[in-house]
Motif scaffolding. Structure first.
Motif, PDB file in Angstrom:
ATOM      1  N   SER A  28      62.067  -2.616   6.465  1.00 63.90           N
ATOM      2  CA  SER A  28      61.051  -3.535   6.996  1.00 63.90           C
ATOM      3  C   SER A  28      61.701  -4.623   7.856  1.00 63.90           C
ATOM      4  N   GLU A  29      62.838  -5.106   7.378  1.00 62.82           N
ATOM      5  CA  GLU A  29      63.576  -6.131   8.140  1.00 62.82           C
ATOM      6  C   GLU A  29      64.008  -5.580   9.488  1.00 62.82           C
ATOM      7  N   THR A  30      64.489  -4.334   9.489  1.00 62.25           N
ATOM      8  CA  THR A  30      64.920  -3.698  10.736  1.00 62.25           C
ATOM      9  C   THR A  30      63.736  -3.505  11.677  1.00 62.25           C
ATOM     10  N   ALA A  31      62.583  -3.118  11.115  1.00 58.02           N
ATOM     11  CA  ALA A  31      61.372  -2.927  11.931  1.00 58.02           C
ATOM     12  C   ALA A  31      60.946  -4.251  12.561  1.00 58.02           C
ATOM     13  N   GLU A  32      61.060  -5.348  11.797  1.00 60.77           N
ATOM     14  CA  GLU A  32      60.718  -6.663  12.339  1.00 60.77           C
ATOM     15  C   GLU A  32      61.668  -7.049  13.477  1.00 60.77           C
ATOM     16  N   ALA A  33      62.958  -6.781  13.280  1.00 63.88           N
ATOM     17  CA  ALA A  33      63.931  -7.083  14.328  1.00 63.88           C
ATOM     18  C   ALA A  33      63.640  -6.272  15.587  1.00 63.88           C
ATOM     19  N   ASP A  34      63.284  -5.020  15.394  1.00 63.98           N
ATOM     20  CA  ASP A  34      62.922  -4.153  16.523  1.00 63.98           C
ATOM     21  C   ASP A  34      61.724  -4.730  17.259  1.00 63.98           C
ATOM     22  N   SER A  35      60.767  -5.267  16.498  1.00 62.49           N
ATOM     23  CA  SER A  35      59.571  -5.868  17.098  1.00 62.49           C
ATOM     24  C   SER A  35      59.939  -7.095  17.921  1.00 62.49           C
ATOM     25  N   VAL A  36      60.843  -7.929  17.380  1.00 59.76           N
ATOM     26  CA  VAL A  36      61.279  -9.136  18.102  1.00 59.76           C
ATOM     27  C   VAL A  36      61.936  -8.759  19.423  1.00 59.76           C
ATOM     28  N   LEU A  37      62.799  -7.749  19.374  1.00 66.16           N
ATOM     29  CA  LEU A  37      63.573  -7.377  20.559  1.00 66.16           C
ATOM     30  C   LEU A  37      62.751  -6.650  21.614  1.00 66.16           C
ATOM     31  N   PHE A  38      61.879  -5.761  21.167  1.00 67.30           N
ATOM     32  CA  PHE A  38      61.222  -4.883  22.135  1.00 67.30           C
ATOM     33  C   PHE A  38      59.732  -5.136  22.331  1.00 67.30           C
ATOM     34  N   GLU A  39      59.015  -5.482  21.252  1.00 64.71           N
ATOM     35  CA  GLU A  39      57.590  -5.777  21.428  1.00 64.71           C
ATOM     36  C   GLU A  39      57.392  -7.153  22.054  1.00 64.71           C
ATOM     37  N   TYR A  40      58.149  -8.127  21.549  1.00 64.36           N
ATOM     38  CA  TYR A  40      58.033  -9.492  22.072  1.00 64.36           C
ATOM     39  C   TYR A  40      59.072  -9.781  23.161  1.00 64.36           C
TER      40      TYR A  40
END
Length: 268
Positions: free
Chosen positions: A49-61
């Protein structure tokens, strides 16, 4: 429990080495190399979940926070013990404070990242201390005049004394009365005092103190009596400058010591 043989067979060390190459700080690289596989489902789920959040920060936002911080672990230990930190060490703390503040601001722009948000609460921002550090030092060896009002006043006096001494010595260099006795038309320094190069066979023509002699013996480096007192004043002000710099370093070290525990959590 994973044994070393199994991990080696799985080429786990190579995986960690690859992961480590992407870390932006030395401490991050070392931490990556020390990772071990999780053994509980709960730990695995949280990490994913932490990795998914980091992925969201980097690529979604499309946010790219910096983690290129200095290793300040030993610096904080020194500060907590009351040691006076060097300029370089204080600047490393300043850079860590700036990185932490910017990281927190960056993560604020992202939504639905509860794990990273929780972690970010451990970050410590002290913009006043951060800015004070950045304003006080020009480099890892140089303190800015504005680091304190006393330092600025001392350096102003040093510049004025320097100018007065050089102006006085320039009169010797350009004077028809004395220039003929000089080996060169230059002002130089010996033992941190301004001197002029006098021909050795003209000793005594310019009353003063001899501080050095050239290797050939043809030149004496003389401090004319007219500037002895000014040189004394200059030496005194230089000593005052060093004392003030030590005071500035002490004050910053004390400020860092006061928040060393917060900074340690932030750094980790």
């Amino acid at each position: 429990m994973f044994d070393n043989k199994s991990l080696t067979t799985l080429e786990y060390p190579k995986i960690l080495a690859t992961l480590s190459s992407y870390a932006q700080s030395v401490a991050g690289k070392n931490k990556a190399k020390e990772l071990m596989p999780f053994e509980s489902v709960a730990e695995i789920d949280r990490a994913l979940s932490e990795t998914a959040e980091a992925d969201s920060v980097l690529f979604e936002y499309v946010l790219s926070p910096s983690f290129a911080i200095d290793d300040i672990g030993m610096i904080l230990i020194k500060a907590a013990k009351g040691a006076i930190l060097s300029i370089s060490e204080i600047m490393k703390v300043g850079r860590t404070l700036r990185t932490a503040r910017k990281l927190y601001k960056t993560l604020e722009a992202a939504k639905n990242i509860p794990i990273l948000t929780e972690i970010s609460y451990g970050l410590y921002a002290d913009e006043q201390l951060e800015n004070s550090i950045y304003n006080a030092f020009l480099s890892e060896t140089e303190v800015a005049d504005c680091a304190s009002s006393d330092l600025k006043a001392i350096r102003t006096r040093i510049r004025k004394i320097n100018e007065s001494i050089r102006s006085k010595l320039q009169q010797f260099i350009t004077s028809p009365q004395y220039s003929k006795y000089l080996q060169d038309s230059i002002v130089t320094m010996r033992s941190d005092r301004y001197v002029i190069p006098l021909k050795s066979d003209c000793k005594g023509t310019i009353p003063g103190l001899v501080h050095d002699q050239s290797a050939s013996g043809s030149t004496l480096f003389v401090e004319p009596m007219q500037i002895v007192e000014m040189n004394n004043d200059l030496r005194a002000e230089i000593a005052n400058e060093q004392a003030e710099i030590e005071k500035i370093l002490f004050n910053f070290s004390s400020a860092i010591s006061t928040v060393s525990e917060r900074l340690e959590r932030c750094y980790n």
